[in-house]
Scaffold this motif. Structure first.
Motif, PDB file in Angstrom:
ATOM      1  N   ARG A 186       0.835  -1.210   0.000  1.00 42.92           N
ATOM      2  CA  ARG A 186       0.000   0.000   0.000  1.00 42.92           C
ATOM      3  C   ARG A 186       0.871   1.261   0.000  1.00 42.92           C
ATOM      4  NH1 ARG A 186      -4.005   1.196   4.962  1.00 42.92           N
ATOM      5  NH2 ARG A 186      -1.975   1.474   5.976  1.00 42.92           N
ATOM      6  N   ALA A 187       1.956   1.238   0.783  1.00 41.60           N
ATOM      7  CA  ALA A 187       2.838   2.398   0.851  1.00 41.60           C
ATOM      8  C   ALA A 187       3.529   2.674  -0.484  1.00 41.60           C
ATOM      9  CB  ALA A 187       3.881   2.179   1.946  1.00 41.60           C
ATOM     10  N   LEU A 188       3.710   1.616  -1.298  1.00 35.51           N
ATOM     11  CA  LEU A 188       4.395   1.766  -2.591  1.00 35.51           C
ATOM     12  C   LEU A 188       3.432   1.978  -3.755  1.00 35.51           C
ATOM     13  CD1 LEU A 188       7.040  -1.100  -2.255  1.00 35.51           C
ATOM     14  CD2 LEU A 188       7.466   1.357  -2.072  1.00 35.51           C
ATOM     15  N   ALA A 189       2.127   1.933  -3.492  1.00 39.95           N
ATOM     16  CA  ALA A 189       1.141   1.874  -4.576  1.00 39.95           C
ATOM     17  C   ALA A 189       1.221   3.058  -5.531  1.00 39.95           C
ATOM     18  CB  ALA A 189      -0.267   1.768  -3.984  1.00 39.95           C
ATOM     19  N   ALA A 190       1.411   4.256  -5.011  1.00 42.67           N
ATOM     20  CA  ALA A 190       1.417   5.447  -5.865  1.00 42.67           C
ATOM     21  C   ALA A 190       2.816   5.806  -6.357  1.00 42.67           C
ATOM     22  CB  ALA A 190       0.801   6.626  -5.122  1.00 42.67           C
ATOM     23  N   LYS A 191       3.733   4.848  -6.301  1.00 45.74           N
ATOM     24  CA  LYS A 191       5.109   5.024  -6.764  1.00 45.74           C
ATOM     25  C   LYS A 191       5.777   6.229  -6.096  1.00 45.74           C
ATOM     26  CE  LYS A 191       3.976   2.899 -11.210  1.00 45.74           C
ATOM     27  NZ  LYS A 191       3.970   3.009 -12.682  1.00 45.74           N
ATOM     28  N   PRO A 192       5.850   6.210  -4.755  1.00 47.43           N
ATOM     29  CA  PRO A 192       6.428   7.352  -4.028  1.00 47.43           C
ATOM     30  C   PRO A 192       7.926   7.460  -4.249  1.00 47.43           C
ATOM     31  CG  PRO A 192       6.101   5.528  -2.531  1.00 47.43           C
ATOM     32  CD  PRO A 192       5.480   5.122  -3.838  1.00 47.43           C
ATOM     33  N   GLU A 193       8.454   8.653  -4.042  1.00 49.60           N
ATOM     34  CA  GLU A 193       9.896   8.858  -4.182  1.00 49.60           C
ATOM     35  C   GLU A 193      10.643   8.521  -2.895  1.00 49.60           C
ATOM     36  OE1 GLU A 193       9.837  13.676  -3.536  1.00 49.60           O
ATOM     37  OE2 GLU A 193       9.044  12.816  -5.376  1.00 49.60           O
ATOM     38  N   LEU A 194       9.884   8.374  -1.805  1.00 45.50           N
ATOM     39  CA  LEU A 194      10.478   8.105  -0.500  1.00 45.50           C
ATOM     40  C   LEU A 194       9.563   7.177   0.292  1.00 45.50           C
ATOM     41  CD1 LEU A 194      12.525   8.736   1.833  1.00 45.50           C
ATOM     42  CD2 LEU A 194      11.121  10.742   2.349  1.00 45.50           C
ATOM     43  N   LEU A 195      10.156   6.190   0.958  1.00 43.84           N
ATOM     44  CA  LEU A 195       9.406   5.276   1.812  1.00 43.84           C
ATOM     45  C   LEU A 195       9.939   5.385   3.230  1.00 43.84           C
ATOM     46  CD1 LEU A 195       7.329   2.950   2.130  1.00 43.84           C
ATOM     47  CD2 LEU A 195       9.172   1.355   1.579  1.00 43.84           C
ATOM     48  N   LEU A 196       9.036   5.698   4.174  1.00 38.72           N
ATOM     49  CA  LEU A 196       9.384   5.779   5.591  1.00 38.72           C
ATOM     50  C   LEU A 196       8.836   4.548   6.301  1.00 38.72           C
ATOM     51  CD1 LEU A 196       8.426   9.527   6.246  1.00 38.72           C
ATOM     52  CD2 LEU A 196      10.630   8.606   5.474  1.00 38.72           C
ATOM     53  N   MET A 197       9.647   3.938   7.161  1.00 37.71           N
ATOM     54  CA  MET A 197       9.235   2.719   7.851  1.00 37.71           C
ATOM     55  C   MET A 197       9.604   2.823   9.324  1.00 37.71           C
ATOM     56  SD  MET A 197      10.456  -0.104   4.998  1.00 37.71           S
ATOM     57  CE  MET A 197       9.088  -1.235   5.288  1.00 37.71           C
ATOM     58  N   ASP A 198       8.609   2.679  10.190  1.00 41.09           N
ATOM     59  CA  ASP A 198       8.822   2.805  11.627  1.00 41.09           C
ATOM     60  C   ASP A 198       8.656   1.435  12.289  1.00 41.09           C
ATOM     61  OD1 ASP A 198       9.168   3.676  14.184  1.00 41.09           O
ATOM     62  OD2 ASP A 198       7.578   5.186  14.152  1.00 41.09           O
ATOM     63  N   GLU A 199       9.778   0.792  12.622  1.00 45.52           N
ATOM     64  CA  GLU A 199       9.781  -0.543  13.240  1.00 45.52           C
ATOM     65  C   GLU A 199       8.837  -1.499  12.497  1.00 45.52           C
ATOM     66  OE1 GLU A 199      11.659  -1.522  15.710  1.00 45.52           O
ATOM     67  OE2 GLU A 199      12.185   0.194  16.944  1.00 45.52           O
ATOM     68  N   PRO A 200       8.959  -1.624  11.165  1.00 48.45           N
ATOM     69  CA  PRO A 200       7.955  -2.368  10.400  1.00 48.45           C
ATOM     70  C   PRO A 200       7.869  -3.850  10.719  1.00 48.45           C
ATOM     71  CG  PRO A 200       9.871  -1.911   9.045  1.00 48.45           C
ATOM     72  CD  PRO A 200      10.052  -1.137  10.309  1.00 48.45           C
ATOM     73  N   PHE A 201       8.973  -4.440  11.200  1.00 46.70           N
ATOM     74  CA  PHE A 201       8.980  -5.888  11.417  1.00 46.70           C
ATOM     75  C   PHE A 201       9.060  -6.267  12.895  1.00 46.70           C
ATOM     76  CE2 PHE A 201      11.530  -5.206   7.384  1.00 46.70           C
ATOM     77  CZ  PHE A 201      10.421  -5.314   6.560  1.00 46.70           C
ATOM     78  N   GLY A 202       8.924  -5.287  13.774  1.00 51.54           N
ATOM     79  CA  GLY A 202       9.149  -5.517  15.193  1.00 51.54           C
ATOM     80  C   GLY A 202       8.203  -6.510  15.841  1.00 51.54           C
ATOM     81  N   ALA A 203       6.969  -6.623  15.320  1.00 57.69           N
ATOM     82  CA  ALA A 203       5.975  -7.489  15.961  1.00 57.69           C
ATOM     83  C   ALA A 203       5.918  -8.891  15.364  1.00 57.69           C
ATOM     84  CB  ALA A 203       4.593  -6.834  15.859  1.00 57.69           C
ATOM     85  N   LEU A 204       6.789  -9.181  14.411  1.00 59.16           N
ATOM     86  CA  LEU A 204       6.744 -10.462  13.710  1.00 59.16           C
ATOM     87  C   LEU A 204       7.694 -11.477  14.334  1.00 59.16           C
ATOM     88  CD1 LEU A 204       6.773  -9.061  10.061  1.00 59.16           C
ATOM     89  CD2 LEU A 204       4.785  -9.793  11.382  1.00 59.16           C
ATOM     90  N   ASP A 205       7.387 -12.757  14.129  1.00 57.09           N
ATOM     91  CA  ASP A 205       8.280 -13.807  14.617  1.00 57.09           C
ATOM     92  C   ASP A 205       9.588 -13.769  13.824  1.00 57.09           C
ATOM     93  OD1 ASP A 205       8.287 -16.120  12.408  1.00 57.09           O
ATOM     94  OD2 ASP A 205       6.255 -15.306  12.526  1.00 57.09           O
ATOM     95  N   PRO A 206      10.682 -14.285  14.387  1.00 64.04           N
ATOM     96  CA  PRO A 206      11.999 -14.155  13.745  1.00 64.04           C
ATOM     97  C   PRO A 206      12.069 -14.670  12.312  1.00 64.04           C
ATOM     98  CG  PRO A 206      12.247 -14.906  16.002  1.00 64.04           C
ATOM     99  CD  PRO A 206      10.780 -14.926  15.715  1.00 64.04           C
ATOM    100  N   LEU A 207      11.427 -15.807  12.010  1.00 65.04           N
ATOM    101  CA  LEU A 207      11.498 -16.372  10.669  1.00 65.04           C
ATOM    102  C   LEU A 207      10.773 -15.483   9.666  1.00 65.04           C
ATOM    103  CD1 LEU A 207      12.339 -18.600   8.747  1.00 65.04           C
ATOM    104  CD2 LEU A 207      10.281 -19.880   9.394  1.00 65.04           C
ATOM    105  N   THR A 208       9.551 -15.064  10.003  1.00 65.40           N
ATOM    106  CA  THR A 208       8.792 -14.183   9.115  1.00 65.40           C
ATOM    107  C   THR A 208       9.524 -12.864   8.932  1.00 65.40           C
ATOM    108  OG1 THR A 208       6.716 -15.178   9.859  1.00 65.40           O
ATOM    109  CG2 THR A 208       6.563 -13.049   8.757  1.00 65.40           C
TER     110      THR A 208
END
Length: 315
Positions: A148-170
């Motif tokens: 969704r964040a990439l849908a409009a072909k943005p020039e910049l992507l900001l990510m705030d702890e995007p994977f923090g809640a996921l299990d280690p393998l995922t």
């Protein structure tokens, strides 16, 4: 290019960010790292004006972000948070289409973009487009959030702890996918994490913050080899630094020509694996050499314990 000039933010008497200045080149992956409360997320949110700075300037491709409305700015910047932030009453298709629809894209164009992004993140459009967020796993939700964040072909992507809640393998799988997508699209990414291992794996440059200030901005290798005294030195660790240094290079960078005819089969490692992974496999298999293969499984070289030990002095 993103340029931050003397940026500060105060909440009452508390200084959250203090006089930050740095640059991120177009196409770079920059990771902000530090302990909780050091100002990382505040810094990130000032880039898309979710928080307004108390002083300073932010330039994106030379243009001051305050010269346009926050709404217009945010439609050009993708934003991903830890909790995914998907609209629970909207399907995957509708979630990903949110910003293109706001920008007035035509339906065929939106549908094509949704399918393209789902495919890119290994989600079959026929299966997932009509699903709702509660029908997805955590990893699938995070994939949709990034799409969704990439849908409009943005020039910049900001990510705030995007994977923090996921299990280690995922988490590891999504890190790998994001790196491939970033290299494919050439998009500039600025990500916040408290996990130094994640920062070393993902970043072209790492910005270490503490108590609202920027202590060091460097490549992962330079940061590990020459950390500034004090907090940065403590962060990168003492005895762990050699292993972390091995994480900054790939097997393909030091492999030698394959043995013409090995006397017995060697364990295989992918050319894009890190030297740290190679060291772990050598120890696990109790061998002194590994066969290096490409994505097609073809032998392209070999790497030995001797090769890795030689890297110790110059990684």
């Amino acid at each position: 290019m993103i340029e931050v000039k003397a940026l500060s933010k105060q909440f009452g008497a508390q200084v959250a960010v203090n006089n930050l200045s740095f640059k991120v080149d177009s196409g770079q992956f920059c990771v902000l790292v530090g302990t909780s409360g050091c100002g990382k997320s505040t810094m990130l949110r000032m880039l898309n004006r979710l928080i307004e700075p108390s002083q300073g300037q932010i330039l994106i491709k030379g243009k001051d972000v305050t010269t346009q409305s926050p709404e217009q700015l945010r439609r050009r910047i993708g934003y991903v948070i830890q909790g995914m932030g998907l609209f629970p009453h909207r399907t995957v298709q509708q979630n990903i289409a949110t910003v293109p629809k706001l920008l007035g894209w035509k339906k065929p164009e939106i549908d094509a973009r949704v399918t393209e992004l789902l495919t890119l993140f290994k989600l079959d459009a026929a299966t997932f487009a009509s699903k709702y967020p509660h029908q997805l796993s955590g990893g699938e939700q995070q994939r949709v959030g990034v799409a969704r964040a990439l849908a409009a072909k943005p020039e910049l992507l900001l990510m705030d702890e995007p994977f923090g809640a996921l299990d280690p393998l995922t988490r590891e799988l999504l890190q790998d996918e994001l790196l491939k997508v970033q290299q494919l699209l050439g998009i500039t990414i600025i990500m916040v994490t408290h996990d130094l291992e994640e920062a070393i794996k993902m970043a072209d440059v790492i910005a270490v913050m503490d108590k609202g200030t920027l202590l060091q901005l460097d490549t992962p290798e330079a940061l590990l080899r020459n950390p500034k005294a004090g907090f940065v030195q403590e962060l990168v660790g003492g005895s762990e630094r050699p292993l972390r240094l091995l994480s900054t290079k790939q097997v393909s960078q030091i492999m030698t020509a394959p043995i013409a005819q090995a006397t017995h089969p060697l364990p295989c490692i992918h050319a894009e694996a890190s030297l740290r992974e190679a060291m772990a496999l050598l120890i696990w298999e109790q061998v002194e050499q590994l066969q290096v293969v490409n994505v097609a499984g073809q032998t392209v070289g070999q790497v030995s314990l001797h090769d890795l030990l030689q890297q110790g002095a110059r990684v």
